[in-house]
Structure formats: C-alpha cells, structure tokens
Enzyme design. Sequence first.
Site, PDB file in Angstrom:
ATOM      1  CB  SER A  12      -0.903   0.028   1.227  1.00 54.13           C
ATOM      2  OG  SER A  12      -1.693  -1.110   1.254  1.00 54.13           O
ATOM      3  NE  ARG A  16     -10.749 -10.554  19.360  1.00 56.44           N
ATOM      4  CZ  ARG A  16     -11.157 -10.954  18.158  1.00 56.44           C
ATOM      5  NH1 ARG A  16     -11.462 -12.223  17.938  1.00 56.44           N
ATOM      6  NH2 ARG A  16     -11.276 -10.075  17.183  1.00 56.44           N
ATOM      7  CB  CYS A  67     -17.499  -8.841  14.132  1.00 54.12           C
ATOM      8  SG  CYS A  67     -17.024 -10.301  13.203  1.00 54.12           S
ATOM      9  CD  GLN A  88     -19.966 -14.756  11.619  1.00 51.03           C
ATOM     10  OE1 GLN A  88     -20.103 -15.661  12.419  1.00 51.03           O
ATOM     11  NE2 GLN A  88     -18.815 -14.151  11.442  1.00 51.03           N
ATOM     12  CB  SER A 141     -17.400  -6.710   4.796  1.00 48.75           C
ATOM     13  OG  SER A 141     -18.463  -6.772   5.723  1.00 48.75           O
ATOM     14  CE  LYS A 201     -11.280 -15.807  15.990  1.00 51.30           C
ATOM     15  NZ  LYS A 201     -11.217 -15.179  14.664  1.00 51.30           N
ATOM     16  CG  HIS A 238     -21.562 -10.271  11.128  1.00 52.40           C
ATOM     17  ND1 HIS A 238     -21.182 -10.243   9.804  1.00 52.40           N
ATOM     18  CD2 HIS A 238     -20.433 -10.560  11.843  1.00 52.40           C
ATOM     19  CE1 HIS A 238     -19.878 -10.488   9.720  1.00 52.40           C
ATOM     20  NE2 HIS A 238     -19.404 -10.668  10.944  1.00 52.40           N
ATOM     21  CG  ASN A 292     -19.641  -7.025   9.277  1.00 48.70           C
ATOM     22  OD1 ASN A 292     -20.613  -6.587   8.654  1.00 48.70           O
ATOM     23  ND2 ASN A 292     -18.508  -7.326   8.684  1.00 48.70           N
TER      24      ASN A 292
HETATM   25  P1  A2P Z   1      -2.252  -4.008   2.692  1.00 49.05           P
HETATM   26  O1  A2P Z   1      -3.494  -3.403   2.142  1.00 49.05           O
HETATM   27  O2  A2P Z   1      -1.027  -3.214   2.372  1.00 49.05           O
HETATM   28  O3  A2P Z   1      -2.108  -5.475   2.396  1.00 49.05           O
HETATM   29  P2  A2P Z   1      -8.221  -6.824   5.487  1.00 49.05           P
HETATM   30  O4  A2P Z   1      -8.574  -7.325   6.854  1.00 49.05           O
HETATM   31  O5  A2P Z   1      -9.299  -6.055   4.819  1.00 49.05           O
HETATM   32  O6  A2P Z   1      -7.649  -7.920   4.635  1.00 49.05           O
HETATM   33  O7  A2P Z   1      -7.017  -5.769   5.714  1.00 49.05           O
HETATM   34  C1  A2P Z   1      -5.805  -6.132   6.317  1.00 49.05           C
HETATM   35  C2  A2P Z   1      -4.985  -4.888   6.586  1.00 49.05           C
HETATM   36  O8  A2P Z   1      -3.774  -5.289   7.224  1.00 49.05           O
HETATM   37  C3  A2P Z   1      -4.574  -4.135   5.337  1.00 49.05           C
HETATM   38  O9  A2P Z   1      -4.477  -2.760   5.619  1.00 49.05           O
HETATM   39  C4  A2P Z   1      -3.189  -4.722   5.059  1.00 49.05           C
HETATM   40  O10 A2P Z   1      -2.368  -3.873   4.303  1.00 49.05           O
HETATM   41  C5  A2P Z   1      -2.673  -4.829   6.465  1.00 49.05           C
HETATM   42  N1  A2P Z   1      -1.577  -5.794   6.546  1.00 49.05           N
HETATM   43  C6  A2P Z   1      -1.597  -7.107   6.247  1.00 49.05           C
HETATM   44  N2  A2P Z   1      -0.380  -7.663   6.438  1.00 49.05           N
HETATM   45  C7  A2P Z   1       0.428  -6.675   6.881  1.00 49.05           C
HETATM   46  C8  A2P Z   1       1.807  -6.596   7.264  1.00 49.05           C
HETATM   47  N3  A2P Z   1       2.591  -7.668   7.240  1.00 49.05           N
HETATM   48  N4  A2P Z   1       2.285  -5.388   7.660  1.00 49.05           N
HETATM   49  C9  A2P Z   1       1.502  -4.313   7.687  1.00 49.05           C
HETATM   50  N5  A2P Z   1       0.201  -4.309   7.347  1.00 49.05           N
HETATM   51  C10 A2P Z   1      -0.326  -5.482   6.943  1.00 49.05           C
END
Ligand code: A2P
Length: 338
Positions: free
Chosen positions: A40, A100, A129, A156, A159, A207, A236, A303
């Site tokens: 990202s 948790r 959630c 559920q 998302s 959970k 949900h 959720n």
């Molecule tokens: P990225 O978008 O760069 O992969 P979701 O639950 O919708 O899948 O989102 C997961 C979130 O966690 C996203 O913002 C993702 O970033 C981030 N993420 C996943 N793995 C890592 C990591 N190793 N380091 C930092 N952020 C992470």
Amino acid sequence: MGFKVGVVGATGAVGRTMVEVLEKSEVPVSELRLFASERSAGQTLTFKGVQVKVEVLTEEAMREGFDYLLFSAGADVSRRYAPIAAQAGTTVIDNSSAFRMVPEIPLVVPEINGKLLKGYHGIVANPNCSTIQMVLALYRVHDRYHLHEIFVSTYQAVSGAGHKAVVEYERQLAGDTTHAVFPRQIAHNVIPLIGDLKDDISQEEWKMINETRKILNSRSIAVFPTTVRVPVRVGHSESVVARTLFPIMSKEDLVETIASGEDVILHDDIVTPVEVAGDDYVHVGRIRLFDAHTFGLWVVADNLRVGAATNAVRILKLHSQLNSDLVFESEATEVEGR
Ligand code: A2P
C-alpha cells in the site's frame, strides 16, 4: 491539544472504517498516522479533508510512542508489533484475536465492562464481531436473570473476512465462481464454516464460546454456536435462543430489559442487514418468550462498525475519559441538558 493516533491496517476493510468512525467522532486527533504493508506504500486516505499518506509498518515507527494505536492487520501483525508499541507507552486497541484470551489483557465492550479501562495502560483487546453484537443484545438479561445457555446461529457478511473476501464475492457475482478466500463459492450460496476446525468446532465458534464468558465475566455460561457465512456485503445477523437461571417475569419485562441496553435498538417489525449497514447500533427484533426460562431473538449489526471499528473508537473514548479530565463535547451538552 489532541491525541497522536495511528491505525495499523488502515487500507483494510476494518482499518478504513476505523478512519471513518474516528473522523465522525468527537475524539480530538492532533495527528493521524496510517500504516499498512509495502503493497500500500504511496496510497493516501482522506481524514477531515486532509490527504494522509499510508506508511509501511515498521518496528521503528511503533517505538515512536502514540497516545493510541488501533490495530486491524491480523493476529500475526499484532503479535509482532503491538507489544513493541505498548512497551513505548502507547495504549494499543487491538482488533485481532492475538491477545483476547490472555488473562491479564482486558477484552472490552465499553457498554458492558468499560470500567476495566480505568487505570489500565497497554494492550486492550477488541472482541470478535459476532460476539460483540450478541453480548450487547443479551447483557442486561444476564444482569437481571443470569444467562445459563446460549444457542446461536450466525449469518455473517463477507466483509468480516476482509477486503480480499469482498473482492472475491464481487468477482463471483460477476460470473467467475472460482474461490480462494472462502472454502466454497459464497455468491448465491451459504457456507457453514468460518475458520479451521478444532475438536469439531470452528475458530469463529470457539471465539463466541470463550469471549462471551470473558466479557460477561461468567465461566458458567454455555454457548452453542453455529457460524455461517452468507452472501451479504455488510451486516452480521444472528438467531439467538437463550436460557436463564431465574424465571423471566413476562414478555414485557424481557423486552424492556433488552431495550435498556446501551446502543441497543428494538424493532417491532423485522430488521435486516442492508437497513443497518453504516450505523452504530445493535438492532434486535423477533423477540419470543418460549417459556419462563427460554427466549429467542434476532440480532443485526454492522460488523465493520459495531463489531470492530466503532467498538475500538468507543474504547479509545472511554479510556481517555476515565484516565484524564477530558470531557467530550456531546457529553458536556448531555450533562447540561439533564
Ligand atoms: P495491505 O493493504 O497493504 O495489504 P483486510 O482485513 O481487509 O484484509 O485488511 C488487512 C490490513 O492489514 C490491510 O491494511 C493490510 O495492508 C494490512 N496488513 C496485512 N499484512 C500486513 C503486514 N505484514 N504489515 C503491515 N500491514 C499489513
């Protein structure tokens, strides 16, 4: 004066919602930082009209010290980075399952056990959630009649499994029915398995069993869940049948007791996920008193908000209020109006 706040996993389904909820809340944020993976880097998100760059998550950034860090990037990321942030004096609100069930870490739904936040610093766990919306619908009944057994089937939304899951669902709606995130096709289908099985019970079901007991502070509540993924984008739903130790006085009393719960809205008519997506309440309908000890209800909530981002921001708000002299504008007005 305001807080230095960070969101870890800011580009994800919950992370983006955290930024939105924070923006609309009256939490004073003087600096907002957004973290995600290298994938990202270069992206930006808008917060109060300002473009904020997404940074790559590093241990160095976690050592900087924040007032609050909200994590929603999965349990592995939380396990690695949250303790570093906490060590640097940051209060971490973690939406993953990593901490948790750690006995010393509070698992908080502010309306129910928010008092645990007073004097506490370190990692605070945000519950699952499905558990949050169920305990919010039931906690007042537990206070009054003592819950003994809960039978719950969930419906559920996709998302809840993250951004990639929503993309897979949309791809399937468009005709490509291959699957990678879910164990079967989810479009036009339902899947009675969320997470891996352990002793015949799925991760999501464990959970609900364990977190319900911890939040309601009762080892004796038996929870019998069946968690099911349905082709709904957000929201949900849950069909709950619960049994109480003490006899329920009347249907009216049951209804009033459930309605007395904070952030709970009762419906005479049916209520469905598309109607509640985007709001911050737990919606309860179809209340039935089967016998003096047994009742049924239908519970629906967003959720991403109630089940994740809104709960996390409510934890932040309450934590800051309980541990400083801070009074938020809406509360000041409320007090004046009383
Ligand atoms: P990225 O978008 O760069 O992969 P979701 O639950 O919708 O899948 O989102 C997961 C979130 O966690 C996203 O913002 C993702 O970033 C981030 N993420 C996943 N793995 C890592 C990591 N190793 N380091 C930092 N952020 C992470």
